[in-house]
Design an enzyme around this catalytic site. Structure first.
Site, mmCIF file in Angstrom:
data_model
loop_
_atom_site.group_PDB
_atom_site.id
_atom_site.type_symbol
_atom_site.label_atom_id
_atom_site.label_comp_id
_atom_site.label_asym_id
_atom_site.label_seq_id
_atom_site.Cartn_x
_atom_site.Cartn_y
_atom_site.Cartn_z
ATOM 1 N N HIS A 92 -0.204 1.793 17.285
ATOM 2 C CA HIS A 92 0.409 3.112 17.466
ATOM 3 C C HIS A 92 1.808 3.182 16.869
ATOM 4 C CE1 HIS A 92 -2.410 4.060 21.121
ATOM 5 N NE2 HIS A 92 -3.053 3.902 19.978
ATOM 6 N N HIS A 148 -7.460 10.722 16.930
ATOM 7 C CA HIS A 148 -6.861 9.447 17.326
ATOM 8 C C HIS A 148 -7.414 8.303 16.474
ATOM 9 C CE1 HIS A 148 -4.671 6.700 19.918
ATOM 10 N NE2 HIS A 148 -5.713 5.892 19.788
ATOM 11 N N ASP A 170 -5.292 5.549 14.340
ATOM 12 C CA ASP A 170 -5.487 4.094 14.297
ATOM 13 C C ASP A 170 -5.686 3.602 12.868
ATOM 14 O OD1 ASP A 170 -5.224 3.740 17.025
ATOM 15 O OD2 ASP A 170 -7.378 3.772 17.428
ATOM 16 N N HIS A 221 -4.566 -34.682 -13.970
ATOM 17 C CA HIS A 221 -4.763 -34.170 -12.594
ATOM 18 C C HIS A 221 -5.793 -33.038 -12.596
ATOM 19 C CE1 HIS A 221 -3.699 -32.510 -8.576
ATOM 20 N NE2 HIS A 221 -3.149 -33.696 -8.367
ATOM 21 N N ILE A 233 -6.984 -29.477 -11.478
ATOM 22 C CA ILE A 233 -6.457 -28.767 -10.308
ATOM 23 C C ILE A 233 -4.931 -28.764 -10.406
ATOM 24 C CG2 ILE A 233 -6.206 -28.793 -7.792
ATOM 25 C CD1 ILE A 233 -8.918 -30.074 -7.584
ATOM 26 N N GLY A 263 -0.353 -29.420 -5.796
ATOM 27 C CA GLY A 263 0.276 -28.629 -4.744
ATOM 28 C C GLY A 263 1.789 -28.654 -4.814
ATOM 29 N N VAL A 264 2.359 -29.791 -5.217
ATOM 30 C CA VAL A 264 3.811 -29.888 -5.278
ATOM 31 C C VAL A 264 4.383 -28.926 -6.314
ATOM 32 C CG1 VAL A 264 3.830 -31.762 -6.969
ATOM 33 C CG2 VAL A 264 5.730 -31.526 -5.364
ATOM 34 N N GLU A 272 7.099 -25.923 -6.059
ATOM 35 C CA GLU A 272 8.179 -25.734 -7.025
ATOM 36 C C GLU A 272 8.221 -24.289 -7.520
ATOM 37 O OE1 GLU A 272 11.338 -26.281 -9.587
ATOM 38 O OE2 GLU A 272 10.631 -27.602 -7.973
#
Length: 412
Positions: A55, A212, A216, A318, A324, A327-328, A332
């Site tokens: 709401h 109403h 929503d 890699h 892939i 992740g590091v 960064e």
């Protein structure tokens, strides 16, 4: 319980702050933070939750307010009379300030369709404005109603905000047993028993229940994070289908941006191309991990773009035959986007950013050649040369990594 709305700067978005908890944690009002959708919409981050947010979010979105801090001293906003009207009246009394930064919108370019096993049907089709058409159907077809309106601040205030929440009598006891609708009464909800309507006052509109539901929908779709241009067609909507539709809109938006050729991406204003990026960041090949900045509409948040290609040098090792993105390097890229926010401040140009910490790091899905990485960064704390940010990388609208980072700037 008390709720206080505070103005916020451009790019801040809508956030809830739990004043009743230690450290006063905040929760972003965005679709990724939706936890439960049974009879209301609950947001949460970690162990912190806020219930029944639809709401107050509807009132803010309906009046066109993009940036606000919503402080509460309880786990849910006051229910008032079960509508959004009390919030609208207080917001109008306080006044609405127009901000100078243009707000981004999302223009629906193709039909989005969602159908659930419960019988709910949600569709968005292209439209020059924002319109919602809703068919509400109760148990055994009772109180079937239809309402359609363009959502503008003026129409929302008069025709939608006053519509109260409603519940069918046979559903009340299970809700109370689950601890929902605490403090519910005929003063803050309309109760339907059989073919009769029980309330302290007559229905405010002939199709109040459908209105109403529109209220929503406006609140739940605001969790997408930006205004939508499109026509929402809803049959038997609910918080589950509403938020599922918001997720589909977010995915379509991400897919559209990922497929957009660089020549179609606007320049200037809140967009930086790679040459602009290199004027701020000292990084160069092979360690410049930001190709473009989008949505740089404030000094508190922005979105970077990184096109991941098979030519990235790290794919040689890699991994051979299974490339892939490490992740590091995603971390960064978050730090580089965050650094831009800091380097744009007067006196900081030419400095270098250094990592100080990385917390709450999560890698959710692999990033592979051909993906477009969208790097969302939001400042949570800033001193002159030190920055704390929340970073999140997405591909096609799905989160692939996220972290809380702190880094500082030093002279070369």
């Amino acid at each position: 319980m008390t709720l206080t709305l505070h103005p916020a700067p451009p790019g801040h978005g809508r956030k809830f702050k739990r004043k009743d908890l230690p450290d006063e944690p905040t929760i972003d009002a965005r679709i990724d933070n939706v936890k439960t959708v049974e009879r209301s919409t609950t947001l949460g981050e970690g162990n912190v939750k806020v219930h029944t947010v639809e709401h107050v979010l509807s009132a803010l979105a309906g009046l066109g307010i993009d940036n606000a801090m919503i402080e509460m001293d309880a786990n849910e906003p006051p229910i008032g009379d079960g509508s959004a009207q009390p919030y609208v009246e207080l917001i109008k009394k306080a006044g609405i300030a127009e901000q100078q930064t243009p707000r981004p919108e999302y223009i629906v370019s193709e039909t989005i369709h969602l159908e659930s096993k419960s019988g709910s049907l949600m569709i968005i089709v292209p439209d020059p404005g924002f319109r919602v058409s809703c068919t509400q159907v109760g148990p055994e077809g009772r109180f079937t109603q239809f309402y359609s309106a363009e959502i503008t601040p003026e129409i929302y205030e008069k025709e939608i905000a006053p519509a109260r929440t409603f519940v069918f009598y046979e559903d009340v006891k299970p809700l109370m047993d689950k601890g929902l609708i605490r403090g519910g009464s005929l003063e803050n909800a309309v109760v339907v028993r059989g073919d009769s309507v029980l309330s302290k006052e007559p229905l405010r509109f002939r199709e109040e229940f459908a209105r109403h539901k529109v209220l929503d929908i406006v609140g739940d779709l605001s969790l997408f994070g930006r205004p939508i241009r499109g026509h929402v067609i809803a049959v038997k909507p609910g918080h589950g289908p509403n938020t599922d539709l918001a997720r589909l809109v977010a995915k379509q938006c991400a897919r559209t941006m990922a497929l957009m050729p660089p020549s179609m991406t606007p320049k200037g204003g809140d967009v930086l191309d790679v040459n602009d990026v290199m004027k701020l960041l000292p990084h160069r090949y092979p360690f410049l991990l930001v190709d473009r900045l989008l949505g740089l509409d404030s000094d508190m948040r922005c979105t970077g773009v990184k096109s991941v290609t098979i030519n990235e040098p790290y794919f040689q090792g890699h991994f051979p035959g299974h490339p892939i993105m490490p992740g590091v390097l995603q971390l960064e890229s978050m730090a580089q986007v965050g650094s831009i926010l800091l380097l744009r401040q007067p006196g900081n140009a030419g400095k270098i950013g250094f990592f100080m910490s990385a917390d709450s790091v999560k890698f959710r899905k692999p990033v592979v050649p051909g993906d477009t990485l969208f790097i969302d960064v939001e400042v949570t704390q800033r001193k002159r040369l030190i920055l704390k940010v929340k970073g999140r990388c997405t591909v096609n609208g799905e989160v692939v990594s996220e972290a809380e980072l702190m880094f500082g700037l030093v002279d070369k």
